[in-house]
Design a protein around this motif. Structure first.
Motif, PDB file in Angstrom:
ATOM      1  N   VAL A 131       0.677  -1.262   0.011  1.00  0.00           N
ATOM      2  CA  VAL A 131      -0.003  -0.029  -0.196  1.00  0.00           C
ATOM      3  C   VAL A 131       0.896   1.413   0.078  1.00  0.00           C
ATOM      4  CG1 VAL A 131      -1.730   1.585   1.367  1.00  0.00           C
ATOM      5  CG2 VAL A 131      -1.981  -0.897   0.931  1.00  0.00           C
ATOM      6  N   ASP A 132       1.814   1.287   0.812  1.00  0.00           N
ATOM      7  CA  ASP A 132       2.694   2.474   0.688  1.00  0.00           C
ATOM      8  C   ASP A 132       3.313   2.801  -0.503  1.00  0.00           C
ATOM      9  OD1 ASP A 132       2.582   2.982   3.365  1.00  0.00           O
ATOM     10  OD2 ASP A 132       4.340   1.863   4.207  1.00  0.00           O
ATOM     11  N   TYR A 133       3.586   1.551  -1.416  1.00  0.00           N
ATOM     12  CA  TYR A 133       4.130   1.596  -2.564  1.00  0.00           C
ATOM     13  C   TYR A 133       3.122   2.081  -3.471  1.00  0.00           C
ATOM     14  CZ  TYR A 133       6.505  -0.131  -6.811  1.00  0.00           C
ATOM     15  OH  TYR A 133       6.856   0.065  -8.111  1.00  0.00           O
ATOM     16  N   ILE A 134       1.997   1.737  -3.607  1.00  0.00           N
ATOM     17  CA  ILE A 134       1.233   2.435  -4.610  1.00  0.00           C
ATOM     18  C   ILE A 134       0.901   3.991  -4.086  1.00  0.00           C
ATOM     19  CG2 ILE A 134       0.375   0.112  -5.748  1.00  0.00           C
ATOM     20  CD1 ILE A 134      -2.239   0.201  -3.775  1.00  0.00           C
ATOM     21  N   ALA A 135       1.161   4.102  -2.769  1.00  0.00           N
ATOM     22  CA  ALA A 135       0.576   5.444  -2.468  1.00  0.00           C
ATOM     23  C   ALA A 135       1.762   6.695  -3.087  1.00  0.00           C
ATOM     24  CB  ALA A 135       0.963   5.518  -1.019  1.00  0.00           C
ATOM     25  N   THR A 136       3.096   6.026  -3.189  1.00  0.00           N
ATOM     26  CA  THR A 136       4.146   7.056  -3.447  1.00  0.00           C
ATOM     27  C   THR A 136       4.057   6.811  -5.354  1.00  0.00           C
ATOM     28  OG1 THR A 136       5.718   5.241  -3.215  1.00  0.00           O
ATOM     29  CG2 THR A 136       5.566   6.846  -1.513  1.00  0.00           C
ATOM     30  N   LYS A 137       3.957   5.785  -5.829  1.00  0.00           N
ATOM     31  CA  LYS A 137       3.850   5.406  -7.142  1.00  0.00           C
ATOM     32  C   LYS A 137       2.662   4.954  -7.849  1.00  0.00           C
ATOM     33  CE  LYS A 137       8.628   5.533  -6.667  1.00  0.00           C
ATOM     34  NZ  LYS A 137       9.288   6.557  -7.168  1.00  0.00           N
ATOM     35  N   GLN A 138       1.794   5.798  -7.696  1.00  0.00           N
ATOM     36  CA  GLN A 138       0.438   5.593  -8.158  1.00  0.00           C
ATOM     37  C   GLN A 138       0.410   5.131  -9.748  1.00  0.00           C
ATOM     38  OE1 GLN A 138      -3.248   6.855  -7.311  1.00  0.00           O
ATOM     39  NE2 GLN A 138      -2.461   7.693  -5.467  1.00  0.00           N
TER      40      GLN A 138
END
Lengths: 190, 190
Positions: free
Chosen positions: A100-107
DNA sequence: CTATATACGGAGGTCACCTCCGTTTATCAA
DNA sequence: TTGATAAACGGAGGTGACCTCCGTATATAG
């Protein structure tokens, strides 16, 4: 004379240089303008012609995949570490939080994930996001912590659904909460 | 002489006719070609100029919203019936199943849902998909069947995430299974 | 029947995609 | 060094979709 096999030359230096420049430019532009950014802007920012961009990356997908491959690989790496350090269920939960953090920064990734149908472009070799997720889920299932009656990838899709579009602040917290709901929902009935 | 208020004339007959034709054509074309179908094809299939299309529907979103409004309203209707006929939790579960069936037949909706940020274009009056979902979830919470610690709309988003792109056969079954997982995950710990 | 607000249509400007091919250049062998 | 040549470059230009603008047509009211 050339052997019957095609002679293999190492790629020209300018080609390699341009490929790198393109990827840097692409990263910047995708971050700035989203996954539908104009490819011609990427080319011009990299200081090459549009033809060169297309020669190196025949589709937008291919470019996205390359640009985010490192990030995907890191995510896959993390799964291994978590697997070693934590009990299966905790590892799964922790990794989903990272996801989730990941898709937060790299939508942007959403586009890359979506269009390939697979949950990640396959790195040359080594684990993919898909394989890693499947693995974590299966370990937790083997430990008896969850009952795995869905495709594990669908759990990622569910999280992406919450991330998607929902730009209102707080979507990230909601996605994190969804992780717990999903895991709770997968618990064996006792 | 005109009163100080703008004189209200009922819309011209040709305008109304064209609006209907456009909506029919749009429905057909969206179904055939997906939500990114060329608007000019819709216009020409409706037998009107592209200008007329834009006069009636200033954006693609507006057109999608109108075309699928009936369907949305039916979905909202169904919620009311289910609420009356079933206990809260069963009503919620049944309605979510309908929701999945719905996006199964009208994948197009995803675009409509996505881009507005709201889960549905607001009908002139009456319940929206958003309000209906919220209502069903809150009833189930009030009955003590679930603990509502996420935005109910996020549950819909999760389901849409599974539907999205995942065109492999079986996605629908997976989405149905996800409903049970989500509901199980929302159960109060006892 | 006339005046006029209302609505129509599609030409054309804009923008992004992608291909194609004439030109340039890095590399290799002599 | 110096060709010869495969490899790579670049961007002009065709395609297709979007959307606006405005001259023309027409339904309606009086």
């Amino acid at each position: 004379m050339p052997s019957s096999e095609a002679v293999i030359r190492r790629p020209r230096a300018d080609a390699e240089r341009n490929r790198l420049r393109l990827m840097e430019a692409a990263k910047a532009v995708f971050t700035e303008r989203g996954p539908n950014a104009a490819l011609e802007e990427i080319a011009s920012r990299a200081g090459v012609g549009i033809g060169t961009l297309y020669r190196h990356f025949s589709t937008r997908q291919a470019l996205l995949a390359e640009v985010y491959r490192h990030a995907f690989e890191q995510l896959a790496e993390a799964a291994i570490q978590l697997s070693l350090a934590l009990p299966p269920l905790d590892a799964l939960r922790a990794w989903l939080r990272l996801f989730v953090d990941y898709i937060a920064t790299k939508q942007v990734v959403l586009a890359a994930l979506g269009a390939t149908g697979n949950a990640a472009p396959a790195p040359a070799s080594g684990p993919t996001v898909t394989s890693v997720m499947t693995d974590l889920a299966e370990r937790a299932a083997a430990a008896g912590d969850i009952v795995l009656n869905v495709d594990p990838i669908d759990l990622l899709r569910a999280l992406m659904g919450v991330a998607n579009v929902n730009n209102g602040p707080g979507w990230q917290a909601n996605a994190q909460r969804l992780i717990d709901i999903l895991i709770e929902g997968l618990r064996p009935t006792r």
